[in-house]
Write an enzyme that holds these catalytic residues in place. Structure first.
Site, PDB file in Angstrom:
ATOM      1  N   GLU A  32     -23.279  62.602 -73.279  1.00  0.00           N
ATOM      2  CA  GLU A  32     -23.140  61.174 -72.985  1.00  0.00           C
ATOM      3  C   GLU A  32     -24.536  60.614 -72.843  1.00  0.00           C
ATOM      4  OE1 GLU A  32     -21.900  59.889 -69.061  1.00  0.00           O
ATOM      5  OE2 GLU A  32     -20.898  58.134 -69.895  1.00  0.00           O
ATOM      6  N   HIS A 143     -14.605  53.186 -62.003  1.00  0.00           N
ATOM      7  CA  HIS A 143     -15.208  54.091 -61.007  1.00  0.00           C
ATOM      8  C   HIS A 143     -15.145  53.472 -59.623  1.00  0.00           C
ATOM      9  CE1 HIS A 143     -17.103  54.764 -64.917  1.00  0.00           C
ATOM     10  NE2 HIS A 143     -17.280  56.019 -64.554  1.00  0.00           N
ATOM     11  N   LYS A 169     -10.458  56.483 -68.650  1.00  0.00           N
ATOM     12  CA  LYS A 169     -11.316  57.270 -67.747  1.00  0.00           C
ATOM     13  C   LYS A 169     -11.287  56.666 -66.348  1.00  0.00           C
ATOM     14  CE  LYS A 169     -15.951  58.637 -66.478  1.00  0.00           C
ATOM     15  NZ  LYS A 169     -17.362  58.322 -66.539  1.00  0.00           N
ATOM     16  N   ARG A 207     -12.969  68.711 -61.513  1.00  0.00           N
ATOM     17  CA  ARG A 207     -13.925  68.908 -62.607  1.00  0.00           C
ATOM     18  C   ARG A 207     -13.699  70.267 -63.276  1.00  0.00           C
ATOM     19  NH1 ARG A 207     -17.796  65.061 -62.468  1.00  0.00           N
ATOM     20  NH2 ARG A 207     -18.006  63.815 -60.579  1.00  0.00           N
ATOM     21  N   GLN A 232     -21.100  66.539 -59.351  1.00  0.00           N
ATOM     22  CA  GLN A 232     -21.043  67.107 -60.707  1.00  0.00           C
ATOM     23  C   GLN A 232     -21.649  68.519 -60.706  1.00  0.00           C
ATOM     24  OE1 GLN A 232     -23.415  65.091 -63.859  1.00  0.00           O
ATOM     25  NE2 GLN A 232     -21.534  63.880 -64.041  1.00  0.00           N
ATOM     26  N   THR A 316     -11.774  81.467 -43.873  1.00  0.00           N
ATOM     27  CA  THR A 316     -12.863  81.812 -42.963  1.00  0.00           C
ATOM     28  C   THR A 316     -12.993  80.754 -41.874  1.00  0.00           C
ATOM     29  OG1 THR A 316     -15.181  82.473 -42.888  1.00  0.00           O
ATOM     30  CG2 THR A 316     -14.624  80.827 -44.530  1.00  0.00           C
ATOM     31  N   LYS A 320      -9.201  80.707 -39.336  1.00  0.00           N
ATOM     32  CA  LYS A 320      -8.486  81.990 -39.340  1.00  0.00           C
ATOM     33  C   LYS A 320      -7.242  81.970 -38.445  1.00  0.00           C
ATOM     34  CE  LYS A 320     -12.170  85.078 -40.771  1.00  0.00           C
ATOM     35  NZ  LYS A 320     -12.827  86.346 -40.526  1.00  0.00           N
ATOM     36  N   ASN A 345      -7.383  86.381 -42.549  1.00  0.00           N
ATOM     37  CA  ASN A 345      -8.396  85.882 -43.492  1.00  0.00           C
ATOM     38  C   ASN A 345      -7.860  85.796 -44.924  1.00  0.00           C
ATOM     39  OD1 ASN A 345      -8.285  88.565 -44.220  1.00  0.00           O
ATOM     40  ND2 ASN A 345     -10.477  88.748 -44.574  1.00  0.00           N
ATOM     41  N   ASP A 361     -10.247  92.125 -43.034  1.00  0.00           N
ATOM     42  CA  ASP A 361     -11.529  92.482 -42.395  1.00  0.00           C
ATOM     43  C   ASP A 361     -11.430  93.839 -41.705  1.00  0.00           C
ATOM     44  OD1 ASP A 361     -13.052  90.311 -43.093  1.00  0.00           O
ATOM     45  OD2 ASP A 361     -12.529  89.147 -41.317  1.00  0.00           O
ATOM     46  N   ALA A 416     -18.430  91.295 -28.941  1.00  0.00           N
ATOM     47  CA  ALA A 416     -17.048  91.051 -28.510  1.00  0.00           C
ATOM     48  C   ALA A 416     -16.508  89.774 -29.144  1.00  0.00           C
ATOM     49  CB  ALA A 416     -16.987  90.966 -26.987  1.00  0.00           C
ATOM     50  N   ALA A 419     -15.544  89.592 -35.287  1.00  0.00           N
ATOM     51  CA  ALA A 419     -15.655  90.840 -36.053  1.00  0.00           C
ATOM     52  C   ALA A 419     -15.348  92.032 -35.155  1.00  0.00           C
ATOM     53  CB  ALA A 419     -17.051  90.963 -36.659  1.00  0.00           C
ATOM     54  N   TYR A 506     -24.718  91.873 -43.470  1.00  0.00           N
ATOM     55  CA  TYR A 506     -25.013  92.243 -44.865  1.00  0.00           C
ATOM     56  C   TYR A 506     -26.265  91.566 -45.419  1.00  0.00           C
ATOM     57  CZ  TYR A 506     -22.237  88.025 -45.851  1.00  0.00           C
ATOM     58  OH  TYR A 506     -21.740  86.759 -45.873  1.00  0.00           O
TER      59      TYR A 506
HETATM   60  P1  NAP Z   1     -19.029  85.849 -33.007  1.00  0.00           P
HETATM   61  O1  NAP Z   1     -17.563  85.699 -32.876  1.00  0.00           O
HETATM   62  O2  NAP Z   1     -19.906  84.680 -32.753  1.00  0.00           O
HETATM   63  O3  NAP Z   1     -19.477  87.030 -31.991  1.00  0.00           O
HETATM   64  C1  NAP Z   1     -20.811  87.389 -31.870  1.00  0.00           C
HETATM   65  C2  NAP Z   1     -20.951  88.510 -30.846  1.00  0.00           C
HETATM   66  O4  NAP Z   1     -22.298  88.941 -30.878  1.00  0.00           O
HETATM   67  C3  NAP Z   1     -20.644  88.063 -29.427  1.00  0.00           C
HETATM   68  O5  NAP Z   1     -20.002  89.074 -28.747  1.00  0.00           O
HETATM   69  C4  NAP Z   1     -22.028  87.817 -28.846  1.00  0.00           C
HETATM   70  O6  NAP Z   1     -22.127  88.141 -27.480  1.00  0.00           O
HETATM   71  C5  NAP Z   1     -22.874  88.810 -29.583  1.00  0.00           C
HETATM   72  N1  NAP Z   1     -24.229  88.303 -29.687  1.00  0.00           N
HETATM   73  C6  NAP Z   1     -24.624  87.166 -30.297  1.00  0.00           C
HETATM   74  N2  NAP Z   1     -25.968  87.043 -30.207  1.00  0.00           N
HETATM   75  C7  NAP Z   1     -26.417  88.131 -29.503  1.00  0.00           C
HETATM   76  C8  NAP Z   1     -27.674  88.550 -29.090  1.00  0.00           C
HETATM   77  N3  NAP Z   1     -28.768  87.846 -29.384  1.00  0.00           N
HETATM   78  N4  NAP Z   1     -27.783  89.704 -28.413  1.00  0.00           N
HETATM   79  C9  NAP Z   1     -26.677  90.412 -28.122  1.00  0.00           C
HETATM   80  N5  NAP Z   1     -25.439  90.058 -28.461  1.00  0.00           N
HETATM   81  C10 NAP Z   1     -25.308  88.914 -29.170  1.00  0.00           C
HETATM   82  O7  NAP Z   1     -19.423  86.372 -34.424  1.00  0.00           O
HETATM   83  P2  NAP Z   1     -18.534  87.301 -35.404  1.00  0.00           P
HETATM   84  O8  NAP Z   1     -17.691  86.464 -36.259  1.00  0.00           O
HETATM   85  O9  NAP Z   1     -17.904  88.357 -34.607  1.00  0.00           O
HETATM   86  O10 NAP Z   1     -19.675  87.907 -36.328  1.00  0.00           O
HETATM   87  C11 NAP Z   1     -20.629  88.793 -35.806  1.00  0.00           C
HETATM   88  C12 NAP Z   1     -21.438  89.396 -36.929  1.00  0.00           C
HETATM   89  O11 NAP Z   1     -20.603  90.217 -37.710  1.00  0.00           O
HETATM   90  C13 NAP Z   1     -21.986  88.339 -37.879  1.00  0.00           C
HETATM   91  O12 NAP Z   1     -23.263  87.968 -37.506  1.00  0.00           O
HETATM   92  C14 NAP Z   1     -21.960  89.008 -39.232  1.00  0.00           C
HETATM   93  O13 NAP Z   1     -23.235  89.505 -39.529  1.00  0.00           O
HETATM   94  C15 NAP Z   1     -21.010  90.154 -39.048  1.00  0.00           C
HETATM   95  N6  NAP Z   1     -19.840  90.008 -39.935  1.00  0.00           N
HETATM   96  C16 NAP Z   1     -19.876  90.636 -41.129  1.00  0.00           C
HETATM   97  C17 NAP Z   1     -18.801  90.553 -41.999  1.00  0.00           C
HETATM   98  C18 NAP Z   1     -18.850  91.260 -43.310  1.00  0.00           C
HETATM   99  O14 NAP Z   1     -17.984  91.039 -44.158  1.00  0.00           O
HETATM  100  N7  NAP Z   1     -19.806  92.151 -43.517  1.00  0.00           N
HETATM  101  C19 NAP Z   1     -17.676  89.817 -41.622  1.00  0.00           C
HETATM  102  C20 NAP Z   1     -17.667  89.181 -40.383  1.00  0.00           C
HETATM  103  C21 NAP Z   1     -18.756  89.278 -39.555  1.00  0.00           C
HETATM  104  P3  NAP Z   1     -21.627  87.189 -26.290  1.00  0.00           P
HETATM  105  O15 NAP Z   1     -20.173  87.549 -26.095  1.00  0.00           O
HETATM  106  O16 NAP Z   1     -22.483  87.565 -25.171  1.00  0.00           O
HETATM  107  O17 NAP Z   1     -21.821  85.785 -26.751  1.00  0.00           O
END
Ligand code: NAP
Length: 562
Positions: A32, A143, A169, A207, A232, A316, A320, A345, A361, A416, A419, A506
């Protein structure tokens, strides 16, 4: 067949020729020429007009010529009559080698009978007596850069009814993913060749899927900076990432639902997988705002569109929990462990129309660990190997992994959050003894109590008493690559069976934690394994076939290193 059209702003002849050549090389079917940036000059300078004539006559691809006025989002401030005169001039001087189409705005076309007459003189139209079929054909366009115009259907009807119109269009700024469905509806109901596109970030499906719904064309930019409308995609994205050449009427649609999703690697992974296996699917980013009402309304509308064939999605943050609620409300099946984790998920719409929500997961975590446990330990001294298959040690396809190997294993989970919850639920379900180590003790306690696990401070991991250590904190993630949630003390562990160490992070591929663990004699699993395996499990669920997991892995590694 839906054509791929590259819009080119005409600023000067050399730039335009170069862009046209690049469009041809990139595989475009059409260009175009947006002459509005140079229209004022062309009206006052015969040599500029001559240059425009030459550009059209020598175009390497069939072209649309458009002189978009400022009041319709373009750059020309001339009167309607001046713009039509310019098109008329080009049409006459290029006879035999002219544009394939002229694009004229519906509003201008409707404003004056005199102008319509002029347009009809230069553009072919089916209503002529005697009928003649020659180029250029007339695209009537409308448009709206703000949103869906309230009179959208009237505009489309007016264009379709206009005797001079060969192509309808319409393009408007999408306010949500649901707007795309109306674009598909317009295409399905067309009486004339039609282009129906949504602009902005929410408009990408219209698109990419223009080809599935038989649009005359879709637009794609040469590069990120060359887009002529918001949202686009580039030709490269359309062809390589979104499988343009493979899309057809029966293509099934998948996506990643989240907010944000712009940087998700999932479209690259799943689309590469579809291409590798020849599966007729396409996978799109699907941003849905955080509230459940948005999730429900959008997913419901997409699932119930009679033509879309929306078959599944990766889901995600922050949706979730919404996925669980939605599938429950729809009377679908929820995987029991996903229910216990409180997060799903994966959405799958089966052939019989029923819905399923699962969590891949935890399965990815467990299976990566089980695979590593089942591998024989290498003999000899020196740093332990990584279980990353990129280094040649793991299977190329997912296989049924015997999770019974987890029973009785002592697992330390760091973190905690979400993940960690998936890890704790999965490992305790298969009989492992799990201890949650977390920065905030209350969070550790709550998670441990939910799954009958133990809890302890983050710095109280006893490696001597641990078989498997899993980092579920973001500590060590890019850009803080020198950080580690655990101090190995720069030494080899003086124990018979050092733990298997899995870092869910990762990016980077090998974290500080994994480097230290390896140096200490532990076997390690990088986070890419979790990412790739959760995607592979989704792929298998949706397609009924094993995923090309090596392809998935390579896409992730290429994206991180490239
Ligand atoms: P989230 O729900 O935010 O939980 C994070 C956890 O890490 C909490 O328990 C937190 O502690 C702790 N934390 C954060 N910062 C910290 C620090 N500076 N020092 C010590 N502890 C700390 O996150 P999530 O979804 O579980 O994900 C956590 C990690 O898992 C991500 O960063 C990612 O790298 C990984 N992950 C990987 C995949 C994959 O496919 N490979 C998938 C999902 C997640 P508090 O309870 O004290 O806040």
């Amino acid at each position: 067949m839906t054509q791929l059209c590259v819009p080119i702003f005409v600023h000067d002849p050399a730039q335009t020729r170069g862009d046209a050549r690049r469009a041809q090389e990139a595989g475009a079917d059409l260009i175009e020429l947006r002459i509005d940036p140079i229209a004022e000059q062309a009206r006052g300078d015969a040599s500029v007009l001559d240059a425009l004539v030459a550009l059209v006559r020598e175009s390497p691809l069939p072209c649309i010529v458009t002189c978009r006025p400022a009041w319709e989002g373009g750059q020309d401030d001339g009167e309607d009559a001046e713009r039509i005169a310019l098109l008329e001039h080009l049409g006459t001087r290029c006879a035999g080698h002219g544009p394939a189409y002229f694009d004229v705005e519906l509003a201008a076309y409707q404003r004056s009978a005199n102008l319509r007459q002029k347009v009809h003189l230069v553009a072919d139209h089916p209503g002529q007596d005697p009928p003649r079929r020659r180029e250029p054909g007339l695209i009537l366009s409308s448009h709206d850069f703000e949103g869906r115009p309230p009179d959208l259907l009237r505009r489309v009807g007016d264009m379709a009814d206009a005797e001079g119109c060969r192509v309808v269009k319409v393009a408007w700024h999408a306010r949500s993913l649901r707007d795309n469905l109306e674009a598909f509806e317009l295409l399905a109901a067309r009486h004339k060749p039609t282009i129906a596109l949504c602009m902005g970030a929410f408009g990408l499906p219209s698109r990419v899927l223009a080809k599935k719904f038989g649009a005359l064309l879709t637009f794609a930019a040469l590069g990120d900076a060359d887009a002529t409308a918001p949202g686009q995609p580039t030709v490269e994205q359309l062809k390589t990432l979104y499988r343009w050449d493979h899309i057809g009427p029966d293509t099934k649609v998948y996506g990643v639902i989240g907010d944000p999703v712009g940087h998700s690697m999932s479209p690259a992974i799943h689309n590469a997988g579809f291409t590798a296996t020849g599966y007729d699917g396409v996978y799109l980013p699907m941003r849905i705002p955080p509230e459940y009402e948005h999730f429900k309304a959008t997913v419901d509308a997409w699932l119930n569109d009679p033509r879309l064939e929306f078959r599944g999605a990766s889901v995600t943050i922050p949706h979730k929990q919404h996925l669980l609620r939605f599938v429950r409300e729809q009377g679908g099946e929820v995987e029991p462990l996903a229910e216990r984790i409180g997060a799903a998920n994966t959405l799958h719409r089966r052939d019989d129309g029923t819905l399923y929500a699962g969590n891949t997961d935890y399965a990815a975590l467990l299976d990566a660990v089980c695979d590593a446990l089942n591998e024989p330990r290498p003999s000899g001294s020196g740093p332990a190997p990584s279980s990353s298959p990129s280094q040649g040690s793991a299977p190329s396809r997912p296989r049924l992994v015997d999770r019974e190997a987890l029973a009785g294993k002592r697992v330390a989970v760091l973190g905690a959050g979400g993940a960690a919850r998936a890890a704790v639920a999965g490992f305790t379900h298969y009989g492992a003894h799990v201890t949650v180590h977390n920065r905030t003790p209350d969070h550790a306690r709550a998670l441990a109590e939910a799954f009958d696990a133990n809890h302890a401070p983050l710095d109280a991991v006893d490696l001597d008493q641990t078989d498997i250590l899993i980092n579920c904190t973001p500590v060590g993630m890019h850009p803080n690559v020198d950080a580690s949630p655990l101090d190995f003390g720069h030494r080899a562990l003086d124990i018979e069976n050092p733990p298997l160490v899995f870092d869910t992070i990762y990016n980077p591929h090998e974290t500080r934690l994994l480097c230290d663990a390896k140096a200490a004699g532990c076997r390690t699993i990088p986070g890419v394994e979790m990412f790739v395996r959760q995607a592979a499990a989704q792929y298998a669920l949706w397609t009924g076939h094993d995923a090309p997991i090596d392809v998935f892995r390579q896409v992730v590694i290429d994206r991180m290193t490239g």
